[in-house]
Design a protein around this motif. Structure first.
Motif, PDB file in Angstrom:
ATOM      1  N   LEU A  17     -22.697  45.142  85.236  1.00 43.69           N
ATOM      2  CA  LEU A  17     -23.090  44.755  86.598  1.00 43.69           C
ATOM      3  C   LEU A  17     -22.050  45.237  87.611  1.00 43.69           C
ATOM      4  O   LEU A  17     -22.387  45.703  88.700  1.00 43.69           O
ATOM      5  CB  LEU A  17     -23.298  43.236  86.685  1.00 43.69           C
ATOM      6  N   ARG A  18     -20.754  45.161  87.211  1.00 38.41           N
ATOM      7  CA  ARG A  18     -19.700  45.691  88.103  1.00 38.41           C
ATOM      8  C   ARG A  18     -19.831  47.198  88.248  1.00 38.41           C
ATOM      9  O   ARG A  18     -19.696  47.757  89.329  1.00 38.41           O
ATOM     10  CB  ARG A  18     -18.314  45.397  87.507  1.00 38.41           C
ATOM     11  N   ASP A  19     -20.086  47.871  87.125  1.00 40.13           N
ATOM     12  CA  ASP A  19     -20.191  49.333  87.144  1.00 40.13           C
ATOM     13  C   ASP A  19     -21.360  49.805  88.021  1.00 40.13           C
ATOM     14  O   ASP A  19     -21.269  50.833  88.695  1.00 40.13           O
ATOM     15  CB  ASP A  19     -20.366  49.876  85.713  1.00 40.13           C
ATOM     16  N   LEU A  20     -22.437  49.037  87.998  1.00 36.49           N
ATOM     17  CA  LEU A  20     -23.592  49.408  88.827  1.00 36.49           C
ATOM     18  C   LEU A  20     -23.198  49.414  90.297  1.00 36.49           C
ATOM     19  O   LEU A  20     -23.573  50.299  91.062  1.00 36.49           O
ATOM     20  CB  LEU A  20     -24.746  48.425  88.600  1.00 36.49           C
ATOM     21  N   ARG A  21     -22.410  48.406  90.668  1.00 39.82           N
ATOM     22  CA  ARG A  21     -21.919  48.305  92.050  1.00 39.82           C
ATOM     23  C   ARG A  21     -21.029  49.501  92.361  1.00 39.82           C
ATOM     24  O   ARG A  21     -21.201  50.165  93.383  1.00 39.82           O
ATOM     25  CB  ARG A  21     -21.153  46.971  92.190  1.00 39.82           C
TER      26      ARG A  21
ATOM     27  N   ARG B 266     -31.556  51.889  92.823  1.00 36.35           N
ATOM     28  CA  ARG B 266     -31.374  50.478  92.441  1.00 36.35           C
ATOM     29  C   ARG B 266     -31.414  50.341  90.920  1.00 36.35           C
ATOM     30  O   ARG B 266     -31.939  51.223  90.236  1.00 36.35           O
ATOM     31  CB  ARG B 266     -32.501  49.621  93.039  1.00 36.35           C
ATOM     32  N   PHE B 267     -30.906  49.196  90.447  1.00 36.59           N
ATOM     33  CA  PHE B 267     -30.905  48.967  88.998  1.00 36.59           C
ATOM     34  C   PHE B 267     -31.088  47.485  88.720  1.00 36.59           C
ATOM     35  O   PHE B 267     -30.477  46.644  89.379  1.00 36.59           O
ATOM     36  CB  PHE B 267     -29.578  49.441  88.393  1.00 36.59           C
ATOM     37  N   LEU B 268     -31.939  47.169  87.749  1.00 37.56           N
ATOM     38  CA  LEU B 268     -32.144  45.768  87.358  1.00 37.56           C
ATOM     39  C   LEU B 268     -31.556  45.525  85.980  1.00 37.56           C
ATOM     40  O   LEU B 268     -31.916  46.200  85.015  1.00 37.56           O
ATOM     41  CB  LEU B 268     -33.654  45.444  87.292  1.00 37.56           C
ATOM     42  N   LEU B 269     -30.632  44.574  85.898  1.00 31.39           N
ATOM     43  CA  LEU B 269     -30.046  44.194  84.610  1.00 31.39           C
ATOM     44  C   LEU B 269     -29.767  42.693  84.657  1.00 31.39           C
ATOM     45  O   LEU B 269     -28.778  42.251  85.257  1.00 31.39           O
ATOM     46  CB  LEU B 269     -28.743  44.967  84.358  1.00 31.39           C
ATOM     47  N   ARG B 270     -30.636  41.926  84.051  1.00 29.32           N
ATOM     48  CA  ARG B 270     -30.434  40.477  84.096  1.00 29.32           C
ATOM     49  C   ARG B 270     -29.260  40.070  83.211  1.00 29.32           C
ATOM     50  O   ARG B 270     -29.098  40.624  82.123  1.00 29.32           O
ATOM     51  CB  ARG B 270     -31.690  39.761  83.593  1.00 29.32           C
ATOM     52  N   ILE B 271     -28.505  39.090  83.665  1.00 31.00           N
ATOM     53  CA  ILE B 271     -27.455  38.533  82.815  1.00 31.00           C
ATOM     54  C   ILE B 271     -28.111  37.666  81.729  1.00 31.00           C
ATOM     55  O   ILE B 271     -27.512  37.386  80.702  1.00 31.00           O
ATOM     56  CB  ILE B 271     -26.409  37.756  83.659  1.00 31.00           C
ATOM     57  N   GLU B 272     -29.342  37.299  81.938  1.00 33.40           N
ATOM     58  CA  GLU B 272     -30.174  36.458  81.051  1.00 33.40           C
ATOM     59  C   GLU B 272     -29.730  34.997  81.044  1.00 33.40           C
ATOM     60  O   GLU B 272     -30.534  34.100  81.262  1.00 33.40           O
ATOM     61  CB  GLU B 272     -30.261  36.990  79.602  1.00 33.40           C
TER      62      GLU B 272
ATOM     63  N   GLU C  48     -22.732  57.082  83.219  1.00 36.20           N
ATOM     64  CA  GLU C  48     -24.189  57.244  83.208  1.00 36.20           C
ATOM     65  C   GLU C  48     -24.820  56.667  84.481  1.00 36.20           C
ATOM     66  O   GLU C  48     -25.675  57.294  85.102  1.00 36.20           O
ATOM     67  CB  GLU C  48     -24.782  56.571  81.959  1.00 36.20           C
ATOM     68  N   TYR C  49     -24.354  55.475  84.875  1.00 34.48           N
ATOM     69  CA  TYR C  49     -24.883  54.881  86.114  1.00 34.48           C
ATOM     70  C   TYR C  49     -24.601  55.820  87.305  1.00 34.48           C
ATOM     71  O   TYR C  49     -25.443  55.995  88.179  1.00 34.48           O
ATOM     72  CB  TYR C  49     -24.259  53.506  86.370  1.00 34.48           C
ATOM     73  N   GLN C  50     -23.403  56.434  87.294  1.00 38.42           N
ATOM     74  CA  GLN C  50     -23.058  57.357  88.393  1.00 38.42           C
ATOM     75  C   GLN C  50     -23.979  58.584  88.372  1.00 38.42           C
ATOM     76  O   GLN C  50     -24.411  59.069  89.418  1.00 38.42           O
ATOM     77  CB  GLN C  50     -21.588  57.773  88.294  1.00 38.42           C
ATOM     78  N   ALA C  51     -24.279  59.045  87.172  1.00 41.32           N
ATOM     79  CA  ALA C  51     -25.171  60.214  87.058  1.00 41.32           C
ATOM     80  C   ALA C  51     -26.572  59.876  87.592  1.00 41.32           C
ATOM     81  O   ALA C  51     -27.195  60.685  88.286  1.00 41.32           O
ATOM     82  CB  ALA C  51     -25.250  60.680  85.610  1.00 41.32           C
ATOM     83  N   TYR C  52     -27.050  58.675  87.287  1.00 40.45           N
ATOM     84  CA  TYR C  52     -28.378  58.270  87.790  1.00 40.45           C
ATOM     85  C   TYR C  52     -28.360  58.239  89.328  1.00 40.45           C
ATOM     86  O   TYR C  52     -29.296  58.674  89.982  1.00 40.45           O
ATOM     87  CB  TYR C  52     -28.796  56.874  87.294  1.00 40.45           C
ATOM     88  N   ARG C  53     -27.274  57.687  89.865  1.00 39.73           N
ATOM     89  CA  ARG C  53     -27.151  57.592  91.337  1.00 39.73           C
ATOM     90  C   ARG C  53     -27.163  58.996  91.945  1.00 39.73           C
ATOM     91  O   ARG C  53     -27.834  59.266  92.932  1.00 39.73           O
ATOM     92  CB  ARG C  53     -25.875  56.823  91.705  1.00 39.73           C
ATOM     93  N   GLN C  54     -26.342  59.849  91.328  1.00 37.91           N
ATOM     94  CA  GLN C  54     -26.228  61.243  91.775  1.00 37.91           C
ATOM     95  C   GLN C  54     -27.601  61.929  91.756  1.00 37.91           C
ATOM     96  O   GLN C  54     -27.931  62.699  92.648  1.00 37.91           O
ATOM     97  CB  GLN C  54     -25.305  61.971  90.792  1.00 37.91           C
ATOM     98  N   ALA C  55     -28.389  61.627  90.746  1.00 39.01           N
ATOM     99  CA  ALA C  55     -29.715  62.257  90.621  1.00 39.01           C
ATOM    100  C   ALA C  55     -30.709  61.669  91.628  1.00 39.01           C
ATOM    101  O   ALA C  55     -31.791  62.213  91.820  1.00 39.01           O
ATOM    102  CB  ALA C  55     -30.240  62.083  89.196  1.00 39.01           C
TER     103      ALA C  55
END
Ligand code: SAH
Ligand code: SF4
Length: 344
Positions: free
Chosen positions: A182-186, A153-159, A142-149
């Motif tokens: 977080l790794r997948d976003l990278r 950037r993406f915000l996801l706090r570890i909290e 899904e993250y790859q699809a967003y990038r492709q589209a």
């Protein structure tokens, strides 16, 4: 100047015990804030980048104990802004307000499938803007699809990096899964934004040191730090919440150790204390996110009570932010404001 702050300025490194020492020592707070301000100036300059924040759905499948949008909160009116209305808000922000980054944030609302979200991303990218998503935990595909589209950037706090605490406050969620995201976003090629809350019940000062070292370890491009503000319709309603001072200290130390990243002056800081964002911008922050969600929806996007931007229209929000920037002698960011740390 304190030896440890001097070391942080020149080496951008501190050990866990050095971080803990600085976090406990309140007498050095102002010195720490000016050191972070100076490192910010050297590495990312005087520009403050503006992001148009669109809170497009407050529907969430998760039940985070600190958050007003949690699934079990029956006291909020849920809304979902449709595709064309989201585009119109983005268009207003880009064309009339001149903003160069759109941030789409929501609860984990399963209505927005990859296909729907990618359609929205593609439409917004026709506006010549950078696009940031903050929509929670998804798969690598899904993250790859967003990038492709076209998402950038993406915000996801570890909290919090305190795993036990995370499990207690985020029932049904997995800390390891959050780290994997977080790794997948990278891997997907997105700029990675993370961050933490400050002041959750039983959150220890020691764990803020771990949070800061964690940000360095994951090589974050952006970090948002927010004081926890108790919400009356959540299990943590009677908690005392975070302080602006501790949130600013965690933020300033983050700037010293990760000198070239983007750091927002968060809305939660302003909600907690008047001039909270001003103080943040003078203690290491270089980004601010004016809210461009329409007033009618905004009041229902209550992550925490008393959100400082609740009653304002999009144009009010922008005007206030611009006045703030001018009043502290800084400049409004002209480009897309990508993280200087980000390597494609
Ligand atoms: N659902 C997405 C994005 C929306 S929540 C996600 O969880 O990633 C965005 C952020 O709001 C969260 O990461 C959390 O750190 C913050 N937040 C939630 N409740 C809060 C509270 N009571 N006080 C301060 N910040 C809060
Ligand atoms: Fe949902 Fe995000 Fe709030 Fe958790 S913090 S309940 S995931 S909106």
């Amino acid at each position: 100047m304190s030896r440890l702050i001097q070391k942080a300025i020149s080496e951008h490194n501190l050990t866990r015990s050095e971080l803990i020492e600085l976090l406990y020592d309140d007498s050095c707070a102002e010195e720490l804030f000016s050191a972070a301000d100076e490192v910010r100036r050297q590495y990312v300059g005087d520009e403050i980048h503006l992001r148009a924040l669109i809170e497009f759905s407050n529907i969430c499948r998760n039940n985070c104990c600190y958050c007003g949008l949690r699934r079990d909160n029956k006291n909020i009116e849920r809304y979902r802004i449709d595709e064309s209305a989201i585009f119109k808000l983005a268009e207003h922000a880009a064309k009339n307000m001149g903003l160069k980054t759109i941030v789409l944030q929501s609860g984990e609302d399963m209505f927005f499938t990859t296909e729907i979200l990618c359609n929205i991303i593609r439409q917004i990218k026709t506006l010549d803007v950078a696009l940031t998503l903050s929509v929670g935990e998804k798969s690598l595909e899904e993250y790859q699809a967003y990038r492709q589209a076209g998402a950038n950037r993406f915000l996801l706090r570890i909290e919090t990096t305190d795993k036990d605490l995370y499990l207690r406050h985020d029932p049904g969620m997995s800390w390891e899964q959050r780290v994997q995201c977080l790794r997948d976003l990278r891997t997907a090629g997105l700029e990675v934004g993370s961050g933490c809350l400050v002041g959750l019940p039983e959150q220890k000062v020691e764990s803020y040191a771990d949070d800061i070292l964690f940000f360095k370890k994951i090589d974050a491009d952006m970090i948002g730090i927010g004081p926890f503000i108790p919400h009356p319709d959540t299990p943590l309603k009677n908690a005392s919440g975070g302080t602006l001072n501790m949130a600013l200290k965690v933020m300033a130390l983050t700037r010293l150790l990760l000198p070239d990243i983007n750091i927002p002056a968060t809305t939660a800081m302003e909600s907690l204390a008047p001039n909270g964002q001003r103080k943040a911008l003078q203690s290491g922050a270089n980004v601010i996110m004016p809210n461009v969600t329409l007033t009618t929806y905004r009041k229902h996007y209550e992550l925490y009570p008393g959100k400082s931007t609740t009653g304002y229209t999009p144009d009010d929000s922008l005007r206030k932010v611009k006045e703030l920037i001018t009043s502290i002698g800084r400049k409004i960011g002209q480009g897309y404001g990508a993280s200087k740390h980000f390597k494609r």
